[in-house]
Motif scaffolding. Structure first.
Motif, short mmCIF file in Angstrom:
data_model
loop_
_atom_site.label_atom_id
_atom_site.label_comp_id
_atom_site.label_asym_id
_atom_site.label_seq_id
_atom_site.Cartn_x
_atom_site.Cartn_y
_atom_site.Cartn_z
N ALA A 97 43.66 33.05 48.79
CA ALA A 97 44.87 33.63 48.21
C ALA A 97 44.53 34.50 47.00
O ALA A 97 45.05 35.60 46.85
CB ALA A 97 45.84 32.53 47.81
N VAL A 98 43.64 34.00 46.14
CA VAL A 98 43.23 34.78 44.97
C VAL A 98 42.50 36.05 45.40
O VAL A 98 42.73 37.13 44.86
CB VAL A 98 42.36 33.93 44.02
CG1 VAL A 98 41.72 34.78 42.95
CG2 VAL A 98 43.19 32.83 43.40
N THR A 99 41.63 35.93 46.39
CA THR A 99 40.89 37.10 46.87
C THR A 99 41.84 38.16 47.42
O THR A 99 41.72 39.34 47.09
CB THR A 99 39.89 36.69 47.97
OG1 THR A 99 38.98 35.74 47.43
CG2 THR A 99 39.12 37.88 48.47
N VAL A 100 42.78 37.74 48.25
CA VAL A 100 43.69 38.70 48.87
C VAL A 100 44.59 39.36 47.83
O VAL A 100 44.91 40.55 47.95
CB VAL A 100 44.52 38.01 49.98
CG1 VAL A 100 45.65 38.88 50.46
CG2 VAL A 100 43.62 37.63 51.14
N THR A 101 45.00 38.64 46.80
CA THR A 101 45.94 39.20 45.83
C THR A 101 45.28 39.93 44.67
O THR A 101 45.92 40.76 44.05
CB THR A 101 46.84 38.09 45.25
OG1 THR A 101 46.03 37.09 44.65
CG2 THR A 101 47.72 37.50 46.33
N SER A 102 44.01 39.64 44.37
CA SER A 102 43.45 40.26 43.17
C SER A 102 42.12 40.95 43.36
O SER A 102 41.60 41.53 42.41
CB SER A 102 43.29 39.19 42.07
OG SER A 102 42.33 38.24 42.47
N ALA A 103 41.54 40.94 44.56
CA ALA A 103 40.22 41.55 44.72
C ALA A 103 40.07 42.38 45.99
O ALA A 103 39.06 43.04 46.15
CB ALA A 103 39.14 40.48 44.67
N THR A 104 41.03 42.35 46.89
CA THR A 104 40.91 43.12 48.12
C THR A 104 42.20 43.89 48.41
O THR A 104 43.28 43.50 47.97
CB THR A 104 40.61 42.22 49.34
OG1 THR A 104 41.65 41.27 49.48
CG2 THR A 104 39.28 41.52 49.21
N ASN A 105 42.05 44.98 49.15
CA ASN A 105 43.21 45.76 49.59
C ASN A 105 43.97 44.98 50.66
O ASN A 105 43.42 44.10 51.30
CB ASN A 105 42.76 47.09 50.19
CG ASN A 105 42.26 48.04 49.13
OD1 ASN A 105 42.74 48.04 48.01
ND2 ASN A 105 41.28 48.86 49.49
N ARG A 106 45.21 45.35 50.83
CA ARG A 106 46.00 44.72 51.89
C ARG A 106 45.40 45.03 53.24
O ARG A 106 44.90 46.12 53.48
CB ARG A 106 47.43 45.25 51.86
CG ARG A 106 48.25 44.71 50.74
CD ARG A 106 49.67 45.19 50.82
NE ARG A 106 50.24 44.92 52.14
CZ ARG A 106 51.31 45.53 52.58
NH1 ARG A 106 51.93 46.42 51.87
NH2 ARG A 106 51.79 45.22 53.77
N SER A 107 45.44 44.06 54.12
CA SER A 107 44.96 44.31 55.48
C SER A 107 46.02 45.10 56.25
O SER A 107 47.20 45.11 55.89
CB SER A 107 44.64 43.00 56.19
OG SER A 107 45.80 42.21 56.24
#
Length: 129
Positions: A97-107
């Motif tokens: 969850a942290v990775t998706v919200t703060s370190a990666t672009n939306r899929s």
């Protein structure tokens, strides 16, 4: 299992620091060029985020399925592993969850029917266990 959770936390920290370093590096380059320090909006910050494509999604599901496999295969023999697997599962979900919200672009959004092929993997693990 503990090493799996620890490595996932390290991946999250590394991805977040990578984004922050990219922003810092760009800011320093602009300052050296004689420009003012930029004030990045959310979209500009997001442009420095990493990718979260098919491969990354498969890696996330693989890690969760491995943890579930430990419970299904070894849970009946060693019941003490179930709470440990639960903790690892929670850590992995939070890290994702942290990775998706703060370190990666939306899929890229795609139409899907449940978890797809992963359902057959989970059914196989349930039959083996």
């Amino acid at each position: 299992l503990v090493s799996l959770a620890a490595m996932r936390v390290v991946q999250v920290v590394f991805a977040t620091l990578n984004v922050e370093f990219a922003l810092w590096w760009e800011t320093q380059a602009l300052i050296r060029a004689g420009c003012e320090k930029p004030n990045y909006c959310f979209v500009e910050r997001q442009s420095k985020f990493g990718k979260f494509r098919i491969r990354e999604q498969i890696e996330v599901m693989t890690q969760l399925t491995i943890t579930l496999g430990y419970v299904l295969i070894f849970g009946a023999v060693v019941p003490g592993i179930i709470p440990l697997c639960f903790v690892v599962f929670v850590v992995q979900l939070r890290a994702d969850a942290v990775t998706v919200t703060s370190a990666t672009n939306r899929s890229v959004p795609r139409i899907s029917q449940g978890i797809g092929v992963w359902m057959s993997v989970v059914q196989f693990l349930a039959q083996v266990g």
